[in-house]
Design an enzyme around this catalytic site. Structure first.
Site, PDB file in Angstrom:
ATOM      1  N   CYS A   1     -40.509  19.088  30.529  1.00 28.96           N
ATOM      2  CA  CYS A   1     -40.298  19.744  29.230  1.00 28.96           C
ATOM      3  C   CYS A   1     -41.293  20.879  28.990  1.00 28.96           C
ATOM      4  O   CYS A   1     -41.164  21.635  28.043  1.00 28.96           O
ATOM      5  CB  CYS A   1     -40.427  18.743  28.093  1.00 28.96           C
ATOM      6  SG  CYS A   1     -38.896  17.896  27.747  1.00 28.96           S
ATOM      7  N   VAL A   2     -42.338  20.931  29.803  1.00 27.08           N
ATOM      8  CA  VAL A   2     -43.315  22.011  29.609  1.00 27.08           C
ATOM      9  C   VAL A   2     -43.487  22.810  30.900  1.00 27.08           C
ATOM     10  O   VAL A   2     -43.109  22.344  31.971  1.00 27.08           O
ATOM     11  CB  VAL A   2     -44.710  21.490  29.176  1.00 27.08           C
ATOM     12  CG1 VAL A   2     -44.664  21.009  27.751  1.00 27.08           C
ATOM     13  CG2 VAL A   2     -45.194  20.402  30.106  1.00 27.08           C
TER      14      VAL A   2
END
Lengths: 155, 105
Positions: free
Chosen positions: B104-105
């Protein structure tokens, strides 16, 4: 496939660790997808961009049923600090940076960061209180102007 | 689109256009994929990123996050966004012949 999202404006209004991170992750994720991103910090969300406070954000252990812990237990000294350090450790494992580093990353990714003028006035703050990644202090009208064409997300 | 001819060879792809077998990758394929992504020329900076993520993939089994590219690979986040505009992690992984990043990052 439906229409592509081109722009998002994300409002961060809470100052707990779990209140701040979702907005930061969404803003960074937007930039990673080539989506224009604006972050607007308001009320206690300002803690996330305040030099003196951003390293001290805590997980709320009281009044948070999802902690699955009796409220009285959450009140014990050190409980919030413990939950905070646990969460930070787990986040680091999946490469989610601490707030200060995350703000740098989001800024370097091309997002804009703004502080809410009403809150700044209420708490008697100035640009000196904020990290250098903050572009400006703006009022809600300017926020809407800057958000033209954007999806607005309130966290 | 399972198999497609690119840079004169047959290469396996998934439905989103990511290579499914990193061993098929060559620098020629990278150049052709880059062009498809709108990057007409791979500069020294691009190669620095591509080489780092390929080496890191060999070690970790997944494409690195942007943070890891910065901390471990010494690649400034700003540069990364300049070199691979409109989705740097995905684009760089695609050109480097790796799967789509899952984090997600």
């Amino acid at each position: 496939m439906s229409e592509h999202i081109n722009k998002v404006s994300i409002i961060i209004s809470k100052g707990s660790l779990e209140g701040v991170y979702p907005g930061l992750i969404m803003a960074n994720g937007a930039r990673m997808e080539g989506i224009e991103a604006t972050l607007f910090f308001t009320f206690f969300g300002l803690d996330a961009i305040m030099k003196k406070r951003l390293k001290k954000l805590k997980v709320a252990t009281v009044g948070n049923p999802a902690m699955h812990m009796p409220t009285m237990l959450g009140m014990l000294p050190g409980m919030s600090a413990f939950a905070t350090s646990m969460m930070k450790k787990e986040m680091d494992k999946i490469d989610i940076p601490p707030v200060d580093e995350f703000l740098e990353m989001i800024k370097d990714a091309g997002a804009s960061l703004y502080a809410c003028k009403a809150t700044v006035d209420m708490f008697k703050l100035s640009m000196d209180d904020f990290v250098p990644q903050v572009d400006a202090i703006i009022n809600v009208g300017t926020f809407y102007e800057l958000s033209a064409g954007a999806q607005i997300i309130f966290t | 689109m399972p198999v497609r001819e690119i840079a004169g060879v047959h290469v396996d792809f998934d439905d989103e256009g990511f290579m499914t077998n990193p061993d098929q990758w060559t620098e020629e394929i990278a150049k052709a994929l880059a062009e498809e992504e709108g990057i007409s020329e791979l500069t020294e900076g691009h190669w620095k990123v591509i080489n780092f993520i390929r080496n890191d993939y060999k070690e970790k089994g997944q494409p690195p996050t942007i943070r890891r590219m910065n901390k471990v690979g010494g690649i400034a986040t700003k540069d990364l966004y300049d070199w691979f505009p409109q989705g740097p992690a995905k684009k760089a992984a695609k050109i480097a012949g790796l799967g789509k990043p899952q984090g997600c990052v």
